[in-house]
Design an enzyme around this catalytic site. Structure first.
Site, PDB file in Angstrom:
ATOM      1  N   LYS A 195       0.748  -1.094  -0.001  1.00  0.00           N
ATOM      2  CA  LYS A 195      -0.198  -0.034   0.072  1.00  0.00           C
ATOM      3  C   LYS A 195       0.789   1.322  -0.113  1.00  0.00           C
ATOM      4  O   LYS A 195       0.547   2.146  -1.015  1.00  0.00           O
ATOM      5  CB  LYS A 195      -0.895  -0.057   1.137  1.00  0.00           C
ATOM      6  N   GLU A 201      10.601  -4.824   4.529  1.00  0.00           N
ATOM      7  CA  GLU A 201      10.456  -5.887   4.165  1.00  0.00           C
ATOM      8  C   GLU A 201      10.030  -6.309   2.738  1.00  0.00           C
ATOM      9  O   GLU A 201      11.109  -6.786   1.843  1.00  0.00           O
ATOM     10  CB  GLU A 201       9.339  -7.049   4.968  1.00  0.00           C
ATOM     11  N   GLY A 253      -4.879  -1.841   5.009  1.00  0.00           N
ATOM     12  CA  GLY A 253      -4.160  -3.011   4.421  1.00  0.00           C
ATOM     13  C   GLY A 253      -4.867  -4.448   4.489  1.00  0.00           C
ATOM     14  O   GLY A 253      -5.021  -5.303   3.749  1.00  0.00           O
ATOM     15  N   GLU A 339      -4.832  -7.015  14.631  1.00  0.00           N
ATOM     16  CA  GLU A 339      -4.176  -5.456  14.430  1.00  0.00           C
ATOM     17  C   GLU A 339      -5.456  -4.526  14.324  1.00  0.00           C
ATOM     18  O   GLU A 339      -5.247  -3.321  14.618  1.00  0.00           O
ATOM     19  CB  GLU A 339      -3.692  -5.589  13.010  1.00  0.00           C
ATOM     20  N   HIS A 370      -4.593 -33.719  16.919  1.00  0.00           N
ATOM     21  CA  HIS A 370      -3.660 -34.642  17.426  1.00  0.00           C
ATOM     22  C   HIS A 370      -2.717 -33.796  17.775  1.00  0.00           C
ATOM     23  O   HIS A 370      -1.280 -34.013  17.860  1.00  0.00           O
ATOM     24  CB  HIS A 370      -3.255 -35.383  16.186  1.00  0.00           C
ATOM     25  N   LYS A 499       8.966  -0.964  14.525  1.00  0.00           N
ATOM     26  CA  LYS A 499       9.733  -0.451  13.115  1.00  0.00           C
ATOM     27  C   LYS A 499      11.024   0.320  13.339  1.00  0.00           C
ATOM     28  O   LYS A 499      11.827   0.297  12.786  1.00  0.00           O
ATOM     29  CB  LYS A 499       8.804  -0.086  12.294  1.00  0.00           C
TER      30      LYS A 499
END
Ligand code: F6P
Length: 529
Positions: A195, A201, A253, A339, A370, A499
């Site tokens: 966006k 990243e 986002g 978020e 399991h 960040k």
């Protein structure tokens, strides 16, 4: 606060009541709701008529209907970012929506048509790589620019044809290295999905992909497309505007998979099936707007969530799809719910008087059975479970396996409800020949407390339409919970501090002084650099 207090008082009276005793001939029907082929059953919870009335009062007291209409109309309900919240317009582009007097659906239709044309060209081979027809699509994005399309690409894999889609998100070089290994740059299309087009990243992985592409083809930029709100930045990266698909800042986002962020999904399943996905979302929007609150699926999911989290104080919520192809749904919902509703202050900045949203987690059944269901059945904490299951799978030749899957799903919610008493466990062990203290000891380990709440969402078959319904259902559930908690579900300031600190730590890891850092961080830096 009166509505909250009334609920707490009610809860105190009924907390120890066995859910099983609530069942009469009518309960299953009364405590469930349907919408366009979906059935949501919340009768296996400790919510009774009084509880439901009080929960509905809470929703009405929060002015839910007015706030819902404000969201759909394009009002700037994301007050800390001064933005409208209009992901709903992405799946219903025919009804005009005005933001600052401009009908935003005109641009949406234009971008959607461009996406469709591009998808058709890639799928038909009219748009080719430098080595021929595109065989692989790599979506580089993170968070909302990854989880939605990545989850849906697996969910809808029966509708995907020749193209293989891959998703790279983690800044860990291992992720992109593993994905690119074995791919041919000459027949690979890379979508950089961000966006903001600044996310570290994504931009780091995009540069790595560009370098990889440059080793295999003469003009790497021609095999890149971009999805972003930042046209200047996509141009600076070198991507031709004809392959840039923009959207507006009023698409959050984690709510963005319906528009250009869904490009990888559209490439995988084709524009027609993608439109089916949008139609499913639009059908849920219509239900959310029109259905009475007491039969409104998003509202009911939210009220059950509020009951369990804020009233009963159950801190987590397990999402358990009995559908292997929904394997990434829990991860997708983690971002959507945590978020959105993981906030500490209300819209006006005042500390919340109740807990914010729950921890959301899960895995597909039957695998989870399991692994961690032991704790759900016999652990000391109560974990409300949300089961999802379809009537039909996509493998008619394996219908017997599907029946086994469904039986397991129903068995789990029944076991959680009924449990097994000490008397029952003792009787079973006695029949096996045990007696005396050993009988008692062994029986105690085999007691299931039961009375553990769960809900089940049933659908007919996991088609694109149904996935659209489910995703929109959860989006609106988050909205309703946010309204009741009085928070802004559409900002995400809580991701910023980490960040900033990561940026500051980068030079320190390269040798700069760690002065000013705490002792633990200094020790970790010393070890790791
Ligand atoms: O860090 C959180 C976040 O801002 C999410 O809200 C968002 O989905 C993700 O990062 C990716 O952001 P972008 O699409 O701008 O790269």
């Amino acid at each position: 606060m009166n509505d909250w207090q009334a609920l707490r008082d009610h809860h105190r009276m009924v907390a120890d009541r066995p859910i099983l005793t609530l069942f009469d001939d009518n309960r299953a029907k009364a405590f469930s709701a349907r919408a366009d082929g979906l059935l949501f059953d919340f009768s296996k919870t400790n919510i009774c008529d009084t509880g439901l009335d009080l929960l509905l009062q809470l929703a009405e007291g929060a002015d839910l209907a007015t706030k819902r209409d404000a969201m759909f109309s394009g009002a700037r309900i994301n007050e800390t970012e001064h933005r409208a919240v209009l992901h709903t317009a992405l799946r219903n582009m025919n009804d005009p929506v005005l933001v600052d007097g401009v009908d935003v659906t005109v641009a949406l239709r234009e971008t959607h048509a461009r996406m469709q044309a591009f998808a058709r060209d890639v799928r038909s081979g009219a748009f080719a790589g430098q080595g021929g027809r595109i065989t692989d699509v790599v979506n580089i994005g993170i968070g909302g620019s990854d989880l939605g399309p990545a989850m849906a690409a697996i969910a809808l894999s029966p509708y995907a044809e020749d193209l293989r889609t891959h998703f790279v998100s983690n800044v860990d070089g291992a992720h992109i290295a593993d994905v690119l290994k074995g791919l041919d740059p000459a027949t690979t299309l890379v979508i950089v999905a961000s966006k903001t087009f600044t996310t570290i990243e994504t931009m780091t992985n995009a540069e790595t992909a560009k370098a990889w592409m440059a080793q295999g083809v003469a003009e790497p930029a021609t095999q890149f497309a971009a999805v972003s709100t930042a046209a200047d930045k996509t141009a600076a990266f070198g991507i031709d505007p004809s392959r840039v698909f923009g959207f507006e800042d009023w698409v959050g986002g984690r709510y963005s998979m319906w528009g250009p962020i869904g490009l990888a999904l559209m490439l995988a399943i084709g524009p027609e099936e993608f439109d089916e996905f949008l139609a499913g979302g639009a059908a849920m929007d219509a239900h959310f707007r029109d259905a009475d609150l007491s039969k409104n699926l998003p509202v009911l999911l939210a009220l059950v969530g509020i009951w369990h989290n804020q009233i009963c104080d159950y801190a987590t919520r397990a999402v358990l799809p009995y559908e292997q192809r929904l394997a990434r749904l829990p991860a997708y919902l983690q971002q959507l719910e945590m978020e959105s509703n993981g906030k500490r202050v209300s819209m006006d900045g005042v500390d919340l008087a109740v807990h914010s949203g729950p921890v959301v987690w899960g895995e597909p059944g039957t695998n989870g059975q399991h692994a961690f269901y032991q704790l759900i059945h016999q652990g000391t904490r109560v974990i409300p479970c949300e089961f999802l299951v379809g009537r039909e799978g996509h493998e008619p030749e394996l219908a017997h396996q599907h029946r086994l899957l469904v039986a397991n799903c129903l068995a789990q919610s029944e076991a959680l409800l009924r449990g097994r008493s000490l008397e029952q466990a003792t009787e079973i062990q006695r029949k096996k020949g045990l007696e005396g203290p050993e009988l008692d000891r062994q029986a105690r380990h085999r007691v299931f407390p039961g009375n553990r709440p769960s809900t089940t969402l049933c659908y007919l078959k996991l088609t694109p339409f149904v996935l659209g319904q489910i995703v929109a259902l959860y989006e609106h559930r988050v909205f309703v919970e946010g309204v009741i908690l009085g928070i802004n579900s559409y900002d995400q300031w809580g991701v910023e501090l980490g960040k900033e600190l990561a940026l500051a730590l980068q030079p320190i890891l390269e040798g700069a002084s760690a002065e000013g850092k705490d002792g633990s961080t200094r020790q970790l830096v010393d070890f790791l650099r």
